[in-house]
Scaffold this motif. Structure first.
Motif, short mmCIF file in Angstrom:
data_model
loop_
_atom_site.label_atom_id
_atom_site.label_comp_id
_atom_site.label_asym_id
_atom_site.label_seq_id
_atom_site.Cartn_x
_atom_site.Cartn_y
_atom_site.Cartn_z
N ARG A 33 0.86 -1.19 0.00
CA ARG A 33 0.00 0.00 0.00
C ARG A 33 0.89 1.23 0.00
NH1 ARG A 33 -5.33 -1.06 1.53
NH2 ARG A 33 -5.72 -3.08 2.50
N ALA A 34 0.39 2.31 -0.57
CA ALA A 34 1.15 3.55 -0.60
C ALA A 34 1.33 4.09 0.82
CB ALA A 34 0.44 4.59 -1.45
N MET A 35 2.54 4.55 1.13
CA MET A 35 2.80 5.16 2.43
C MET A 35 1.88 6.37 2.58
SD MET A 35 4.93 4.67 5.04
CE MET A 35 6.48 3.97 4.43
N GLU A 49 0.51 11.12 7.46
CA GLU A 49 -0.89 11.40 7.77
C GLU A 49 -1.34 10.75 9.08
OE1 GLU A 49 -3.04 9.90 4.48
OE2 GLU A 49 -2.51 11.54 3.12
N GLN A 50 -0.67 9.69 9.49
CA GLN A 50 -1.14 8.90 10.62
C GLN A 50 -0.28 9.09 11.86
OE1 GLN A 50 -1.45 4.77 9.58
NE2 GLN A 50 -2.72 5.13 7.78
N ASP A 51 -0.90 9.15 13.01
CA ASP A 51 -0.18 9.14 14.29
C ASP A 51 0.45 7.76 14.49
OD1 ASP A 51 -0.90 11.75 15.03
OD2 ASP A 51 -2.84 11.05 15.77
N ASN A 52 1.61 7.76 15.12
CA ASN A 52 2.27 6.52 15.54
C ASN A 52 2.79 5.66 14.40
OD1 ASN A 52 1.61 7.16 18.27
ND2 ASN A 52 -0.45 6.29 17.95
N GLY A 75 4.88 -2.07 8.39
CA GLY A 75 3.75 -2.98 8.37
C GLY A 75 2.44 -2.22 8.44
N THR A 76 1.44 -2.73 7.74
CA THR A 76 0.11 -2.08 7.73
C THR A 76 -0.78 -2.58 8.86
OG1 THR A 76 -0.88 -3.76 6.29
CG2 THR A 76 0.22 -1.89 5.21
N SER A 100 -1.57 -9.06 7.79
CA SER A 100 -0.53 -10.07 7.64
C SER A 100 0.15 -9.98 6.28
CB SER A 100 -1.13 -11.47 7.82
OG SER A 100 -0.14 -12.46 7.63
N GLY A 101 1.48 -9.81 6.29
CA GLY A 101 2.25 -9.82 5.06
C GLY A 101 2.15 -8.59 4.20
N ARG A 102 1.54 -7.51 4.71
CA ARG A 102 1.35 -6.33 3.89
C ARG A 102 2.11 -5.14 4.48
NH1 ARG A 102 -4.37 -5.47 1.21
NH2 ARG A 102 -2.92 -4.62 -0.33
N PHE A 103 2.64 -4.30 3.57
CA PHE A 103 3.50 -3.21 3.99
C PHE A 103 3.12 -1.92 3.26
CE2 PHE A 103 5.88 -7.06 4.67
CZ PHE A 103 6.51 -6.85 5.88
#
Length: 372
Positions: free
Chosen positions: A261-263, A298-301, A345-346, A349-352
């Protein structure tokens, strides 16, 4: 010159319309709208240079994976249209591209794609085809592939390093030369196939701000070779693709990249120094540089979960300031093409998440190193 008749384009148009409708239906159904992945290949052969080749067996394993995991394979134009219109990109959507129009695209890859009815894009540098150079497809073969869903797009006429000026060449002379290489290639593609998409893949994946601005002024969307998925932050003048060739492309690695997925970033900043006092407005740096990449997220943490890597150096240092990730390599960059890859990691499982920053490194005097 032969020009494809409208009836000969019917299947390709059906594939394009189906791809666009598939995107819109996915959006209407409320499916995850995170990113789309563009796959990049050169040769599909066991006898061509390993660094730019995948074997037919490996290519088939990639296609089998996409089919068995329910990916939507869509025309590249559909992704571009979604980006231009501001529509989000559905998850598990891919486009397949080939650079240089090598003969193995026609003899090895095309039959596998045709049997599935999948669209794909061939970026053509036109001079070798006009010269009948061995190892490349012919215009007849490109027309045949176009009848079965292929998009024929621009890779310039001569496959030069577009951002490099010749000795003694002025900025104006450089611009005139590069504009000619792009416009002439588009003209030849239209004359031979009837297609005119104004999509260009940078030769060697190389660009600087001058090249990006020139392409934009001519109305082009352009693609690089920096890895990563496309997201709503992506630059239409330098869209990312995942290159496969040489050691890259084992099925486990392919699966990881296809699912990225796009950062989720708000903006990107580049600096020459770790104190962030010298902004960089260019991806071209001189040997000895250790440029700093700053991702405003865009995201906290999320920043604390990101790991970054530099070409030839492995993991590089990162620091976190709120939603801001700051990363810099410990050693100077090696002259030539290189990049920073940042992943996290998103939670699935297995997604980044994945983001890649390209750098072009000259020698200490600003001269380009010799490379093919």
């Amino acid at each position: 010159m032969l020009v494809t008749k409208p009836v000969r384009r019917s299947l390709a148009l059906v594939a394009l319309v189906a791809g666009v409708l598939g995107l819109l239906l996915s959006l209407a159904a409320g499916s995850p709208a995170q990113a789309a992945v563009v796959l990049q290949y050169h040769h599909v052969s066991e006898s061509t240079p390993a660094s730019t080749s995948v074997t037919p067996k490996r290519f088939r394993s990639h296609m089998d994976y996409l089919e068995s995991h329910d990916f939507d394979v869509v025309p590249l134009e559909a992704l571009v249209e979604a980006l231009r219109s501001g529509e989000p990109l559905p998850d598990r959507t891919v486009a397949i591209t080939f650079d240089d129009a090598y003969e193995s695209v026609y003899s090895a890859a095309y039959p596998m794609l045709k049997e599935r009815g999948w669209p794909f894009t061939v970026f053509v540098n036109t001079d070798p085809l006009d010269q009948g150079k061995g190892g490349f497809t012919s215009w007849d073969q490109l027309r045949e592939m176009a009848e079965h869903g292929a998009t024929i797009a621009n890779h310039s006429t001569k496959h030069n390093h577009l951002q490099r000026r010749k000795a003694g060449e002025s900025q104006g002379q450089w611009r005139e030369r590069i504009e000619s290489e792009v416009v002439d290639a588009e003209r030849r593609i239209k004359e031979e196939t009837g297609q005119n998409h104004k999509m260009l893949a940078y030769p060697y994946g190389e660009y600087n701000n001058e090249v990006k601005d020139l392409l934009a002024s001519l109305g082009y969307v352009a693609f690089g070779q920096q890895s990563g998925p496309i997201g709503d932050h992506s630059d239409l003048r330098a869209l990312p693709r995942f290159p496969f060739g040489g050691p890259y492309g084992e099925i486990e690695e392919f699966a990881t990249k296809a699912q990225t997925r796009a950062m989720p970033i708000e903006s990107v900043e580049l600096y020459a120094d770790s104190e962030l006092e010298q902004p960089l407005d260019e991806v071209v740096v001189a040997a000895g540089a250790r440029p700093v990449l700053v991702l405003n997220l865009e995201q906290d943490n999320l920043a604390g979960r990101i790991n970054c890597f530099a070409g030839g150096q492995g993991a590089i240092e990162t620091r976190v300031e709120g939603r801001q990730l700051i990363t810099q390599p410990g050693k100077p960059l090696t002259p030539g093409r290189t990049r920073y890859n940042c992943t996290a990691g998103t939670g699935e499982s297995g997604r980044f998440y994945w983001f890649s920053q390209q750098w072009l490194v000259t020698d200490k005097d600003g001269r380009w190193v010799h490379e093919n």
